[in-house]
Every structure is written in C-alpha cells, then in structure tokens.
Design an enzyme around this catalytic site. Sequence first.
Site, PDB file in Angstrom:
ATOM      1  CG  LEU A  57      -1.983  -1.036   1.401  1.00  0.00           C
ATOM      2  CD1 LEU A  57      -2.739  -0.808   2.706  1.00  0.00           C
ATOM      3  CD2 LEU A  57      -2.945  -1.014   0.228  1.00  0.00           C
ATOM      4  CG  ASP A  58       0.413   4.314  -2.911  1.00  0.00           C
ATOM      5  OD1 ASP A  58       1.211   3.473  -3.385  1.00  0.00           O
ATOM      6  OD2 ASP A  58      -0.442   4.898  -3.593  1.00  0.00           O
ATOM      7  NE  ARG A  59       6.510   6.802   5.165  1.00  0.00           N
ATOM      8  CZ  ARG A  59       7.797   6.790   5.464  1.00  0.00           C
ATOM      9  NH1 ARG A  59       8.699   6.756   4.496  1.00  0.00           N
ATOM     10  NH2 ARG A  59       8.190   6.801   6.720  1.00  0.00           N
TER      11      ARG A  59
END
Length: 232
Positions: A57-59
Amino acid sequence: MEVVYEDNHIIIVNKKSGEIVQGDKTGDRPLSDIVKDYIKEKYAKPGAVFLGVVHRLDRPVSGLVVFARTSKALSRLNKMFAEGEVHKTYWAITKNTPQNSEGTLTHWLVRNEKQNKSYAYDQEKPNTKKAILKYRVLSHSDNYSLLEVNLMTGRHHQIRCQLAAMGCPIKGDLKYGAPRSNPDGSISLLSRRVEFVHPVSKETIIVEAPLPDDKLWQALDEGRWKMLDVRC
C-alpha cells in the site's frame, strides 16, 4: 501493530498511514520488520523469521496488508494476486461527489518515475497502461463523498489518479489535486476489505479493517447506514 487475522501460513495486519510496507531508500523501519519481530516474540522463534510480502500500500494509505508466513503460502498468494483471485475493496473520502452514484472508470495511465506520480488519459497513448476500476457512492455530505472502490487492474497510484481524473480527488492527497493536506499527513484512502480462498486450507477468508479514528470517517459511515435505510 494491529493484527486482524493470523494462522500458520498467513498474517493480515492493519497498516497505519505513514508506515511503509517494505524497506525503501528512506531507511525507515518497514512494517514487514515489525511483523517479523512480532512473530519472533510471540512464538519464541530462534533465528531469522520468514515473512513474504505479496502486495503493498502507498505510504499515506491505511488498511489491510496481507503477508505470507511460509514459502508455500507466498508462492500461491503471488499467483493469486497476479490472477486477480484476491478481491480487495477500498474506501475513499473524496472532495466532490461523482455525477453518477456508481460506475466504471477506464483510463490509460503513464507513470512519471521522477515525480512518483501517474497521469491519466482518456485514450491510449505510447507507454500507457490500461486502468479500470469500479466505484459506488456509499454516502456524501455537502463537501465530501464516501466511495467504495474495486480495482479491475493494478496500476501505480491507480485509485488516486483515476478518482482525481473524474474530478473527485481523495481528501488530503495534494499530489492529485486535493486543496489541503490532512493534519496527520495521511490521505483518506483505506484498504477496507480483503476476500480470498486460503492458499493452503482452501477456506474462504474475509477480513475487514476498522475505520480510522476520525470524525469525518465516522460521520460518512453513519450516513451510509441512513442511505441503506432509505433504500430498504
């Protein structure tokens, strides 16, 4: 760290916004290392702990992340993700409300590596990749909407880019046109639900992430139930 599902082959955790799933150039401690430490301590495992990363998942995104605890589960989960057999559902709070209460978005995306950003086009262009998602409006207020999103393809920043291209940027996502950031640096995108057939036991696994502890998330979720009552 919040564990939402765990067995001998798989562990699913609820990632906080700001955490990275796997190590990167920042040198920040990744979630994968935290999970390894948890397993090592809980089960008193000697030596190195095996943990396979099967997706990311994106940060600034929060929600469910699936890890493999065995090599058998890792190889099978990698194949399942690649073939679309793991069904992930996302919830997003967007600025503005889509014209249609549900629909399918099709764009061609091109990734700019230097900017770490994707750009959406309505027609195919050189070096673009086709991106498809389905969305449904769950509830809305005067300024924001709660959308449920299902990905048909897996592209870089796909949900963020496609919703912004529709004129509905995700709350807090400055990179894709949100007017202001969220106080905690997050964007209002949640990996809400994951469903798949267990790669070893063959049982159906369905897991949901709790909503962020945030008044707007809670208010829009309450609005969702009111809309359901009206439909019924």
